[in-house]
Design a protein around this motif. Sequence first.
Motif, PDB file in Angstrom:
ATOM      1  N   TYR A  79       0.883  -1.272   0.082  1.00  0.00           N
ATOM      2  CA  TYR A  79      -0.078   0.138  -0.037  1.00  0.00           C
ATOM      3  C   TYR A  79       0.865   1.362  -0.051  1.00  0.00           C
ATOM      4  O   TYR A  79       0.637   2.258  -0.529  1.00  0.00           O
ATOM      5  CB  TYR A  79      -0.888   0.036   1.158  1.00  0.00           C
ATOM      6  N   ALA A  80       1.945   1.443   0.796  1.00  0.00           N
ATOM      7  CA  ALA A  80       2.797   2.439   0.986  1.00  0.00           C
ATOM      8  C   ALA A  80       3.496   2.619  -0.475  1.00  0.00           C
ATOM      9  O   ALA A  80       3.906   3.893  -0.806  1.00  0.00           O
ATOM     10  CB  ALA A  80       3.668   2.146   2.042  1.00  0.00           C
ATOM     11  N   ALA A  81       4.005   1.563  -1.005  1.00  0.00           N
ATOM     12  CA  ALA A  81       4.630   1.815  -2.283  1.00  0.00           C
ATOM     13  C   ALA A  81       3.677   2.520  -3.286  1.00  0.00           C
ATOM     14  O   ALA A  81       4.255   3.435  -4.132  1.00  0.00           O
ATOM     15  CB  ALA A  81       5.228   0.540  -2.643  1.00  0.00           C
ATOM     16  N   ARG A  82       2.586   1.965  -3.318  1.00  0.00           N
ATOM     17  CA  ARG A  82       1.552   2.630  -4.521  1.00  0.00           C
ATOM     18  C   ARG A  82       1.197   3.964  -3.985  1.00  0.00           C
ATOM     19  O   ARG A  82       1.111   4.966  -4.858  1.00  0.00           O
ATOM     20  CB  ARG A  82       0.022   1.735  -4.274  1.00  0.00           C
ATOM     21  N   GLN A  83       1.167   4.553  -2.620  1.00  0.00           N
ATOM     22  CA  GLN A  83       0.814   5.750  -2.407  1.00  0.00           C
ATOM     23  C   GLN A  83       2.009   6.699  -2.647  1.00  0.00           C
ATOM     24  O   GLN A  83       1.658   7.707  -3.041  1.00  0.00           O
ATOM     25  CB  GLN A  83       0.537   5.758  -0.845  1.00  0.00           C
ATOM     26  N   ALA A  84       3.107   6.256  -2.488  1.00  0.00           N
ATOM     27  CA  ALA A  84       4.247   6.940  -2.624  1.00  0.00           C
ATOM     28  C   ALA A  84       4.268   7.410  -4.196  1.00  0.00           C
ATOM     29  O   ALA A  84       4.671   8.696  -4.405  1.00  0.00           O
ATOM     30  CB  ALA A  84       5.611   6.161  -2.404  1.00  0.00           C
ATOM     31  N   ASP A  85       3.787   6.493  -5.106  1.00  0.00           N
ATOM     32  CA  ASP A  85       3.919   6.837  -6.442  1.00  0.00           C
ATOM     33  C   ASP A  85       2.534   7.783  -6.777  1.00  0.00           C
ATOM     34  O   ASP A  85       2.772   8.601  -7.575  1.00  0.00           O
ATOM     35  CB  ASP A  85       3.767   5.660  -7.063  1.00  0.00           C
ATOM     36  N   GLU A  86       1.501   7.327  -6.158  1.00  0.00           N
ATOM     37  CA  GLU A  86       0.414   8.034  -6.608  1.00  0.00           C
ATOM     38  C   GLU A  86       0.360   9.488  -5.954  1.00  0.00           C
ATOM     39  O   GLU A  86      -0.241  10.135  -6.872  1.00  0.00           O
ATOM     40  CB  GLU A  86      -1.044   7.215  -6.213  1.00  0.00           C
ATOM     41  N   LEU A  87       0.585   9.543  -4.747  1.00  0.00           N
ATOM     42  CA  LEU A  87       0.616  10.960  -4.359  1.00  0.00           C
ATOM     43  C   LEU A  87       1.444  11.892  -4.944  1.00  0.00           C
ATOM     44  O   LEU A  87       1.347  12.939  -5.024  1.00  0.00           O
ATOM     45  CB  LEU A  87       0.948  10.821  -2.961  1.00  0.00           C
ATOM     46  N   ARG A  88       2.842  11.257  -5.229  1.00  0.00           N
ATOM     47  CA  ARG A  88       3.762  12.235  -5.950  1.00  0.00           C
ATOM     48  C   ARG A  88       3.005  12.893  -7.209  1.00  0.00           C
ATOM     49  O   ARG A  88       3.519  14.000  -7.724  1.00  0.00           O
ATOM     50  CB  ARG A  88       4.951  11.609  -6.296  1.00  0.00           C
ATOM     51  N   VAL A  89       2.296  12.149  -7.925  1.00  0.00           N
ATOM     52  CA  VAL A  89       1.736  12.693  -9.259  1.00  0.00           C
ATOM     53  C   VAL A  89       0.116  13.139  -9.045  1.00  0.00           C
ATOM     54  O   VAL A  89      -0.626  13.622  -9.879  1.00  0.00           O
ATOM     55  CB  VAL A  89       1.758  11.755 -10.408  1.00  0.00           C
ATOM     56  N   VAL A 123      -5.252  18.544  -4.863  1.00  0.00           N
ATOM     57  CA  VAL A 123      -6.458  18.975  -4.165  1.00  0.00           C
ATOM     58  C   VAL A 123      -6.307  19.445  -2.659  1.00  0.00           C
ATOM     59  O   VAL A 123      -7.133  20.102  -1.984  1.00  0.00           O
ATOM     60  CB  VAL A 123      -7.167  17.695  -4.255  1.00  0.00           C
ATOM     61  N   ILE A 124      -5.055  19.336  -2.327  1.00  0.00           N
ATOM     62  CA  ILE A 124      -4.679  19.743  -0.876  1.00  0.00           C
ATOM     63  C   ILE A 124      -3.279  20.531  -1.394  1.00  0.00           C
ATOM     64  O   ILE A 124      -2.660  20.192  -2.388  1.00  0.00           O
ATOM     65  CB  ILE A 124      -4.409  18.775   0.229  1.00  0.00           C
ATOM     66  N   PRO A 125      -2.744  21.316  -0.633  1.00  0.00           N
ATOM     67  CA  PRO A 125      -1.387  21.942  -0.868  1.00  0.00           C
ATOM     68  C   PRO A 125      -0.340  20.843  -1.419  1.00  0.00           C
ATOM     69  O   PRO A 125      -0.113  19.832  -0.610  1.00  0.00           O
ATOM     70  CB  PRO A 125      -1.083  22.719   0.945  1.00  0.00           C
ATOM     71  N   ARG A 126       0.150  21.190  -2.367  1.00  0.00           N
ATOM     72  CA  ARG A 126       1.255  20.374  -2.954  1.00  0.00           C
ATOM     73  C   ARG A 126       2.346  19.945  -1.822  1.00  0.00           C
ATOM     74  O   ARG A 126       2.741  18.748  -2.131  1.00  0.00           O
ATOM     75  CB  ARG A 126       2.081  21.118  -4.024  1.00  0.00           C
ATOM     76  N   ARG A 127       2.671  20.570  -0.908  1.00  0.00           N
ATOM     77  CA  ARG A 127       3.613  20.255   0.053  1.00  0.00           C
ATOM     78  C   ARG A 127       3.153  19.137   0.804  1.00  0.00           C
ATOM     79  O   ARG A 127       4.271  18.404   1.366  1.00  0.00           O
ATOM     80  CB  ARG A 127       4.123  21.539   0.855  1.00  0.00           C
ATOM     81  N   TYR A 128       2.078  19.005   1.150  1.00  0.00           N
ATOM     82  CA  TYR A 128       1.513  18.017   1.889  1.00  0.00           C
ATOM     83  C   TYR A 128       1.362  16.730   1.074  1.00  0.00           C
ATOM     84  O   TYR A 128       1.822  15.591   1.764  1.00  0.00           O
ATOM     85  CB  TYR A 128       0.006  18.262   2.581  1.00  0.00           C
ATOM     86  N   LEU A 129       1.116  16.711  -0.036  1.00  0.00           N
ATOM     87  CA  LEU A 129       0.938  15.584  -1.071  1.00  0.00           C
ATOM     88  C   LEU A 129       2.504  15.058  -0.920  1.00  0.00           C
ATOM     89  O   LEU A 129       2.690  13.870  -1.017  1.00  0.00           O
ATOM     90  CB  LEU A 129       0.592  15.941  -2.290  1.00  0.00           C
ATOM     91  N   ASP A 130       3.374  15.906  -1.375  1.00  0.00           N
ATOM     92  CA  ASP A 130       4.912  15.657  -1.620  1.00  0.00           C
ATOM     93  C   ASP A 130       5.419  14.974  -0.115  1.00  0.00           C
ATOM     94  O   ASP A 130       6.033  14.126   0.001  1.00  0.00           O
ATOM     95  CB  ASP A 130       5.696  16.688  -1.977  1.00  0.00           C
ATOM     96  N   GLN A 131       4.942  15.629   1.101  1.00  0.00           N
ATOM     97  CA  GLN A 131       5.227  14.976   2.286  1.00  0.00           C
ATOM     98  C   GLN A 131       4.809  13.764   2.558  1.00  0.00           C
ATOM     99  O   GLN A 131       5.485  12.771   2.998  1.00  0.00           O
ATOM    100  CB  GLN A 131       5.063  16.087   3.615  1.00  0.00           C
ATOM    101  N   ALA A 132       3.584  13.457   2.092  1.00  0.00           N
ATOM    102  CA  ALA A 132       2.761  12.215   2.418  1.00  0.00           C
ATOM    103  C   ALA A 132       3.631  11.130   1.379  1.00  0.00           C
ATOM    104  O   ALA A 132       3.778   9.953   2.059  1.00  0.00           O
ATOM    105  CB  ALA A 132       1.517  12.175   2.089  1.00  0.00           C
ATOM    106  N   ALA A 133       3.924  11.476   0.293  1.00  0.00           N
ATOM    107  CA  ALA A 133       4.411  10.416  -0.725  1.00  0.00           C
ATOM    108  C   ALA A 133       5.868   9.964  -0.168  1.00  0.00           C
ATOM    109  O   ALA A 133       6.206   8.882  -0.050  1.00  0.00           O
ATOM    110  CB  ALA A 133       4.869  11.216  -2.089  1.00  0.00           C
TER     111      ALA A 133
END
Length: 315
Positions: free
Chosen positions: A165-175, A179-189
């Motif tokens: 799951y984490a590997a998928r999220q790392a890829d999906e959140l990066r691109v 919908v939320i500030p980009r810095r949060y998506l990049d941080q989560a990835a």
Amino acid sequence: MIDLIPLHFAHHIAGFAADGYVSGVDWLEGLPGLLRGLLDEWELEPVGRSMSGHCSVVVPVRLVGAGRSPVEDHAPGGSTPHAVLKVSWPHPEAATEALALQTWNGHGAVRLLRADPARFALLLERLDTEDLTTRPVDDACAVIGDLLTTLRRPAHPRVPRLADYAARQADELRVAPPVIPRRYLDQAAALARELVTRPPAEERLLHTDLHYANVLAAARAPWLAIDPKPMAGDPAFEVAPALWNRPDELGTGSQVRWSLRRRLEIICEHAGIDEGRARAWTIVREADNAVDAALDPAGRDRVSLAVMIIKAMND
């Protein structure tokens, strides 16, 4: 038989697109026959109005045949064993529910009496209808933390892995779209990738959805977990659902951060979970939730909640 399917549930599930199996509409078409077949085969008699969850219909039943012996929960004032028949709309999160319940074997969770995984059907002990949603939130978080300790077992090898799951999220959140500030998506990835490269001291069977409505009172134990969405991995992943549920009780302004961190602190203390890892996994999960909620025209409030929680985990 159609009366066993709540109308609001049928309307709700009909909007579900197929998720690896069958659409909600197609599943509903066969549901009356599926229920009829299970009641006959398992020698069950409906004894009350059906209930429903997000993806399942739950029928209170009395066991009238040879299958009575395994049931230890009895109706008050009577000797006829009672249970519930749960049939879920087929989707990946429900596919391994029976495996998790078998692993726990009633310790901290509802007891599984019989299962037909191919039909997504479970026969479960009947619990009370009282849950944790009306209990003071600090007390409820303590119960959840204690249950997470009780549920800590080696994972069944067939349940999905959190690392995947984490590997998928790392890829999906990066691109993902912003919908939320980009810095949060990049941080989560980045956190999703980092957390699985720094594994915890233990990897265990995870419930992953242990919130206030998924804990019911019982006769044989004060509280028992229901409705797991099993994974194998880091116990710190478990804390987040208790943060995003009961959002109306978080307060406003600076109180929101205090309320969220208070919930996290209580659960981690009772479950022996590292708070830093719990905060990190919460950021990953809430970024994922925000991306999903943004696809729903009515999901704006959920996206806003995700941002509030991510901020509170960072501050």
